[in-house]
Design a protein around this motif. Sequence first.
Motif, mmCIF file in Angstrom:
data_model
loop_
_atom_site.group_PDB
_atom_site.id
_atom_site.type_symbol
_atom_site.label_atom_id
_atom_site.label_comp_id
_atom_site.label_asym_id
_atom_site.label_seq_id
_atom_site.Cartn_x
_atom_site.Cartn_y
_atom_site.Cartn_z
ATOM 1 N N GLN A 140 70.695 -55.478 82.611
ATOM 2 C CA GLN A 140 70.674 -55.107 81.121
ATOM 3 C C GLN A 140 69.112 -56.087 81.357
ATOM 4 O O GLN A 140 67.683 -55.157 80.871
ATOM 5 N N GLY A 141 69.330 -57.449 81.704
ATOM 6 C CA GLY A 141 67.552 -58.282 81.700
ATOM 7 C C GLY A 141 66.763 -58.288 82.527
ATOM 8 O O GLY A 141 65.789 -58.088 81.919
ATOM 9 N N PHE A 142 66.932 -57.595 83.796
ATOM 10 C CA PHE A 142 66.004 -57.259 84.616
ATOM 11 C C PHE A 142 65.292 -55.747 84.697
ATOM 12 O O PHE A 142 63.956 -55.788 84.225
ATOM 13 N N ASP A 143 65.850 -54.987 83.435
ATOM 14 C CA ASP A 143 65.374 -53.762 82.847
ATOM 15 C C ASP A 143 64.843 -53.700 82.185
ATOM 16 O O ASP A 143 63.348 -53.567 81.517
ATOM 17 N N ASP A 144 65.235 -54.845 80.978
ATOM 18 C CA ASP A 144 64.093 -55.111 79.891
ATOM 19 C C ASP A 144 62.826 -55.659 80.090
ATOM 20 O O ASP A 144 62.341 -55.234 79.594
ATOM 21 N N VAL A 145 62.729 -56.901 81.092
ATOM 22 C CA VAL A 145 61.844 -57.277 81.299
ATOM 23 C C VAL A 145 60.372 -56.588 81.995
ATOM 24 O O VAL A 145 59.901 -56.299 81.998
ATOM 25 N N PHE A 146 61.323 -55.992 82.953
ATOM 26 C CA PHE A 146 60.847 -54.698 83.737
ATOM 27 C C PHE A 146 60.128 -53.624 82.875
ATOM 28 O O PHE A 146 58.542 -53.602 82.980
ATOM 29 N N GLY A 147 61.091 -52.943 82.241
ATOM 30 C CA GLY A 147 60.620 -52.382 80.584
ATOM 31 C C GLY A 147 59.381 -52.635 80.383
ATOM 32 O O GLY A 147 58.267 -51.364 80.435
ATOM 33 N N VAL A 148 59.165 -53.255 79.874
ATOM 34 C CA VAL A 148 57.908 -53.858 78.794
ATOM 35 C C VAL A 148 57.021 -53.794 80.059
ATOM 36 O O VAL A 148 56.430 -54.260 79.744
ATOM 37 N N ASN A 149 56.965 -54.699 81.093
ATOM 38 C CA ASN A 149 56.099 -55.614 81.738
ATOM 39 C C ASN A 149 55.272 -54.308 82.666
ATOM 40 O O ASN A 149 54.232 -54.752 82.919
ATOM 41 N N VAL A 150 56.464 -54.334 83.098
ATOM 42 C CA VAL A 150 55.616 -53.158 84.437
ATOM 43 C C VAL A 150 55.285 -51.943 83.141
ATOM 44 O O VAL A 150 54.085 -50.426 83.933
ATOM 45 N N LYS A 151 56.707 -50.872 83.471
ATOM 46 C CA LYS A 151 56.654 -49.893 82.645
ATOM 47 C C LYS A 151 55.902 -49.658 81.703
ATOM 48 O O LYS A 151 55.627 -48.020 81.615
ATOM 49 N N GLY A 152 55.974 -51.024 81.104
ATOM 50 C CA GLY A 152 55.504 -50.457 79.778
ATOM 51 C C GLY A 152 53.710 -50.156 80.043
ATOM 52 O O GLY A 152 52.527 -49.640 79.167
ATOM 53 N N TYR A 153 52.903 -51.390 80.899
ATOM 54 C CA TYR A 153 51.467 -50.406 81.706
ATOM 55 C C TYR A 153 51.415 -49.227 82.003
ATOM 56 O O TYR A 153 50.041 -49.021 81.766
ATOM 57 N N MET A 154 52.043 -49.139 83.137
ATOM 58 C CA MET A 154 52.436 -47.700 83.821
ATOM 59 C C MET A 154 52.377 -47.103 82.649
ATOM 60 O O MET A 154 51.425 -45.902 82.560
ATOM 61 N N ILE A 155 53.480 -46.902 81.626
ATOM 62 C CA ILE A 155 53.355 -45.356 80.530
ATOM 63 C C ILE A 155 52.265 -45.943 79.951
ATOM 64 O O ILE A 155 51.471 -44.912 79.451
ATOM 65 N N GLY A 156 51.613 -46.585 78.957
ATOM 66 C CA GLY A 156 50.149 -46.643 78.581
ATOM 67 C C GLY A 156 48.910 -46.491 79.012
ATOM 68 O O GLY A 156 48.245 -45.675 79.019
ATOM 69 N N ALA A 157 49.286 -46.260 80.233
ATOM 70 C CA ALA A 157 47.781 -46.427 80.847
ATOM 71 C C ALA A 157 48.083 -44.696 81.262
ATOM 72 O O ALA A 157 47.280 -43.562 81.544
ATOM 73 N N ALA A 158 48.571 -43.716 81.568
ATOM 74 C CA ALA A 158 49.272 -42.511 81.555
ATOM 75 C C ALA A 158 48.806 -41.978 80.549
ATOM 76 O O ALA A 158 48.184 -41.061 80.425
ATOM 77 N N ALA A 159 49.284 -42.249 79.521
ATOM 78 C CA ALA A 159 48.823 -42.527 77.848
ATOM 79 C C ALA A 159 47.431 -42.489 77.985
ATOM 80 O O ALA A 159 46.693 -40.989 77.543
ATOM 81 N N ALA A 160 46.855 -43.028 78.123
ATOM 82 C CA ALA A 160 45.226 -43.066 78.338
ATOM 83 C C ALA A 160 44.677 -42.758 79.239
ATOM 84 O O ALA A 160 43.220 -42.636 78.827
ATOM 85 N N ARG A 161 45.347 -42.344 80.337
ATOM 86 C CA ARG A 161 43.930 -41.761 81.769
ATOM 87 C C ARG A 161 42.898 -40.769 81.091
ATOM 88 O O ARG A 161 41.554 -40.460 81.286
ATOM 89 N N LYS A 162 43.493 -39.741 80.172
ATOM 90 C CA LYS A 162 42.405 -38.629 80.263
ATOM 91 C C LYS A 162 41.505 -38.581 78.990
ATOM 92 O O LYS A 162 40.320 -38.531 79.778
ATOM 93 N N GLU A 163 40.934 -39.474 78.069
ATOM 94 C CA GLU A 163 40.623 -40.132 77.472
ATOM 95 C C GLU A 163 39.546 -40.828 78.594
ATOM 96 O O GLU A 163 38.450 -41.108 77.883
ATOM 97 N N LEU A 164 40.263 -41.724 79.285
ATOM 98 C CA LEU A 164 39.177 -42.968 79.220
ATOM 99 C C LEU A 164 38.480 -42.308 81.047
ATOM 100 O O LEU A 164 37.389 -42.105 81.436
ATOM 101 N N VAL A 165 38.891 -40.792 81.470
ATOM 102 C CA VAL A 165 37.951 -40.294 82.607
ATOM 103 C C VAL A 165 36.699 -39.355 81.716
ATOM 104 O O VAL A 165 35.862 -40.175 82.166
#
Length: 261
Positions: A108-133
Amino acid sequence: MQWLENKVVFITGAGEGIGRAVVDRFIEEGVTGIVAFDIVEERLSALQAAHGDRIATVCGDVQSLPDNQRAVELAVSKFGKLDVFVGNAGVRDGRKRLEDMREKELQQGFDDVFGVNVKGYMIGAAAARKELVKSQGCIVFTLSTSSFYVGSGPIYTASKHAALGLMRALAHELAPDIRVNGVAPSGTPTSFADAESLLEPDADRTPTRSGGPTSNILQRQTEPTDHAAAYVLLASDQSSVMTGSVINSDAGRGVSVASQR
Ligand SMILES: NC(=O)c1ccc[n+]([C@@H]2O[C@H](COP(=O)([O-])OP(=O)(O)OC[C@H]3O[C@@H](n4cnc5c(N)ncnc54)[C@H](O)[C@@H]3O)[C@@H](O)[C@H]2O)c1
């Protein structure tokens, strides 16, 4: 001169610490509007009270794609576009050593830290991509000295190394439309919290203070505001030929690390 005139920004972890300092500075630099995203509602209310109409807020979890999409939609509906995504929300790992991790911390600890610190960045970038293009915009990730050196626990260190890799991979993939860069702060006193799953039930929740004058060669007490100018540069058109780069906002940690244990 204001460097961020007419820009519309979406930033996660906006309510406290480094994210809050970046929001305050971006407002001074003339942004049209900021969508401030955080998991703690009261922090967002305080931001709104400080800056009024130029702030729109989303209370959500960076690990959720729909929450990130809501933030992008709000930027477009309220401010007309999105120019900059700042991935910043993060959690710590309680400096838990591998030898002290039981099944819960490992899983759980690994998933929680990677979930926010890595997956969170990736999902944010995915959500923003089309508008940023559409806006030919840019992304800035908050990295860390832990993206390069050892000092925290292995889970946090690995997550921040991964965030550096993600930044570089996205810089490559999203060119030439979207620039992607990072700011790597050193230890800075904030309310930076550990993932609950890595804390003992009776643990002291008071955040560890870091970044004191003896921790760096500039002998400075680093504050969240010290890092904000690096974000301004990377979010502005002044850095139009920078992508895949990191600004090490670390009071010299990088040059002094070899002499430290
Ligand atoms: N403080 C330091 O010493 C330091 C050093 C280097 C890098 N960093 C990085 O800076 C970034 C910001 O940290 P900080 O020190 O300002 O901490 P902070 O706790 O003061 O601010 C982080 C904000 O993120 C929010 N947040 C946490 N989890 C979230 C989630 N799942 N969804 C949405 N929001 C969430 C918190 O509510 C908080 O407002 C992090 O990425 C951290 O890794 C911090």
